[in-house]
Design an enzyme around this catalytic site. Sequence first.
Site, PDB file in Angstrom:
ATOM      1  CG  ASP A 181      -0.263  -0.001   2.578  1.00 50.97           C
ATOM      2  OD1 ASP A 181       1.067  -0.423   2.432  1.00 50.97           O
ATOM      3  OD2 ASP A 181      -0.873  -0.094   3.316  1.00 50.97           O
TER       4      ASP A 181
ATOM      5  CE1 TYR B 201      30.439   2.830 -22.128  1.00 48.06           C
ATOM      6  CE2 TYR B 201      30.248   3.078 -24.403  1.00 48.06           C
ATOM      7  CZ  TYR B 201      29.945   3.179 -23.157  1.00 48.06           C
ATOM      8  OH  TYR B 201      29.471   4.315 -23.140  1.00 48.06           O
TER       9      TYR B 201
ATOM     10  CG  HIS C 198      26.429   4.568 -26.516  1.00 51.37           C
ATOM     11  ND1 HIS C 198      26.779   6.007 -26.771  1.00 51.37           N
ATOM     12  CD2 HIS C 198      27.089   4.420 -25.539  1.00 51.37           C
ATOM     13  CE1 HIS C 198      27.396   6.303 -25.894  1.00 51.37           C
ATOM     14  NE2 HIS C 198      27.863   5.146 -25.251  1.00 51.37           N
TER      15      HIS C 198
ATOM     16  CG  HIS D 217      20.262   0.646 -19.628  1.00 48.33           C
ATOM     17  ND1 HIS D 217      19.529  -0.062 -20.222  1.00 48.33           N
ATOM     18  CD2 HIS D 217      20.763   1.683 -20.031  1.00 48.33           C
ATOM     19  CE1 HIS D 217      19.203   0.814 -21.497  1.00 48.33           C
ATOM     20  NE2 HIS D 217      19.929   1.753 -21.236  1.00 48.33           N
TER      21      HIS D 217
ATOM     22  CG  ASP E  65      24.872   8.361 -17.058  1.00 49.27           C
ATOM     23  OD1 ASP E  65      24.184   9.204 -16.696  1.00 49.27           O
ATOM     24  OD2 ASP E  65      24.896   7.654 -17.850  1.00 49.27           O
TER      25      ASP E  65
ATOM     26  CG  ASP F 139      21.896  12.089 -19.173  1.00 52.31           C
ATOM     27  OD1 ASP F 139      22.778  11.450 -18.299  1.00 52.31           O
ATOM     28  OD2 ASP F 139      21.550  11.462 -20.228  1.00 52.31           O
TER      29      ASP F 139
ATOM     30  CG  HIS G 152      16.451   8.659 -22.674  1.00 51.38           C
ATOM     31  ND1 HIS G 152      16.326   7.373 -22.435  1.00 51.38           N
ATOM     32  CD2 HIS G 152      17.847   9.150 -22.546  1.00 51.38           C
ATOM     33  CE1 HIS G 152      17.782   7.044 -21.906  1.00 51.38           C
ATOM     34  NE2 HIS G 152      18.432   7.994 -22.173  1.00 51.38           N
TER      35      HIS G 152
ATOM     36  CG  HIS H  58      19.626  11.268 -25.033  1.00 51.83           C
ATOM     37  ND1 HIS H  58      19.512  11.895 -23.949  1.00 51.83           N
ATOM     38  CD2 HIS H  58      20.634  10.495 -24.354  1.00 51.83           C
ATOM     39  CE1 HIS H  58      19.842  11.837 -22.744  1.00 51.83           C
ATOM     40  NE2 HIS H  58      20.749  10.761 -23.042  1.00 51.83           N
TER      41      HIS H  58
ATOM     42  NE  ARG I 257      27.385   6.853 -20.384  1.00 55.08           N
ATOM     43  CZ  ARG I 257      27.447   5.821 -20.139  1.00 55.08           C
ATOM     44  NH1 ARG I 257      27.939   4.572 -20.566  1.00 55.08           N
ATOM     45  NH2 ARG I 257      26.648   5.651 -18.781  1.00 55.08           N
TER      46      ARG I 257
ATOM     47  CD  GLU J 178      25.010  11.754 -20.530  1.00 54.34           C
ATOM     48  OE1 GLU J 178      25.208  10.817 -19.720  1.00 54.34           O
ATOM     49  OE2 GLU J 178      23.822  11.734 -21.264  1.00 54.34           O
TER      50      GLU J 178
ATOM     51  CD  GLU K   1      24.497   9.886 -23.346  1.00 55.95           C
ATOM     52  OE1 GLU K   1      24.993   8.929 -22.697  1.00 55.95           O
ATOM     53  OE2 GLU K   1      23.426  10.299 -23.493  1.00 55.95           O
TER      54      GLU K   1
END
Length: 444
Positions: free
Chosen positions: A38, A385, A347, A240, A257, A268, A358, A351, A403, A405, A381
């Site tokens: 709840d 890798y 990638h 992710h 990130d 971001d 995004h 974006h 990375r 960004e 970004e």
Amino acid sequence: MAISRAETARRRQRLLESLPENSLAIVPAAREQLRSRDTYFPFRQDSDFSYLSGFSEPEALLVLMPGRAQGESLLFCRERDAEKELWDGPRMGPEQAVENCGLCDAFPIGDLDDILPGLLEGRDYIYYTMGRFPQLDRRLQHYLSSIDSAPGSSGAPEMVSLDPLLHDLRLFKSAAEIRLMARAAEISAQAHSRAMAACKPGLWEYQLEAELLHTFMANGAREPAYPSIVGGGANALVMHYCSNRAQLKNGDLVLIDAGCEYRGYAADITRTFPVNGRFSGAQKAVYEIVLASQQAAIENIVAGNDWDHPHMASVKVITEGLKDLGLLRGSVDGLIESGAYRRFYMHRVGHWLGMDVHDVGDYKVYGRWRQLEVGMVMTVEPGIYIHSDEAKVPEKFRGIGIRIEDDVALLKGGAQVLSAAAPKTVADIEYLMRSGELVQEALL
Ligand code: GLY
Ligand code: MN
Ligand code: MN
């Protein structure tokens, strides 16, 4: 500093002007989401609804009707309820909502079934995006089929997606929006600096996450714009990753990130830095390539360039760099054409950024890359890798994930990096981690 009622009214006006005569648009508020049994997640208003209404409660729905003599913008929302308000806090109620949000009229949400079908009847088009609010989808379909089957009906209105019109408006940020995004980026840059200064071998990833959250909240940004990624070593290779539960090891890099949401707008930012404060030779070599590729991409954020320009600029620098390191072999053009670089850079360079991390807006128009225009905000970004099982790659490079960004607004004067306060050269990062100086400044 917030979006004014007048600006929200202008947004509605622009959308109303782009709707055809005799149409109607429907934009629902977000639903509350259960976290467990709840207990609910903190409520986050739907970005489209918030953009057009400025109304922050759940169980609400905005209706826009171009040319309606009795008023073009109507809200359905919860009624005041003394008993519920005692437990959950104040509700605005329809009367106050009209006043506070500058709308034409408002009705109790409980009266939706009585009022909305009458508004839909006789319209040619209903602008509404199906698929995001299944209960409302079903309800609208029911209303429309009742209209269609009524005796003497001239047919139900046609349903058209609202997204293309509305999201094209959201893609172009106003001066007030850019100011909020600059603040979101500034707070987030401070948070990255704080995490860098706090970092040392033996800490757990979530302890750096705590440093980020502290800075967000201490500066009035209650929530991150998305789950923060704090990935030490090879965890940086998991795009992710957000479990953030591993221990940080001496000699590894850590990728963070993370960005806050400030008054409805996202930042971001990604920074990658050595856990012990000193880049190894191999880490630095890869880092410098990513940094140069990011710089090349930012230089290509120019009005009139198309959306793919910055990406391809980053691909070129990364491919050349990987070839120089001996990780790719062949001609640079051939490696780009065959997509061989994607083994290490899988990638795109960025974006749109805005109310959603995004953010909305098409990247292609009529099948062609969209041109960059003043008012657009985007991330830049690039990353490299190198998986631990890359048998042909020298061992010193394996397991490195980097990375970088930043958030970039295209303004009249050119591209402006909103997140520039987060250190990103090797020298600046090592200096901050050695001295902690920037963090003390940032916290004053
Ligand atoms: N943090 C999500 C992204 O960089 O796209
Ligand atoms: Mn990011
Ligand atoms: Mn991003």
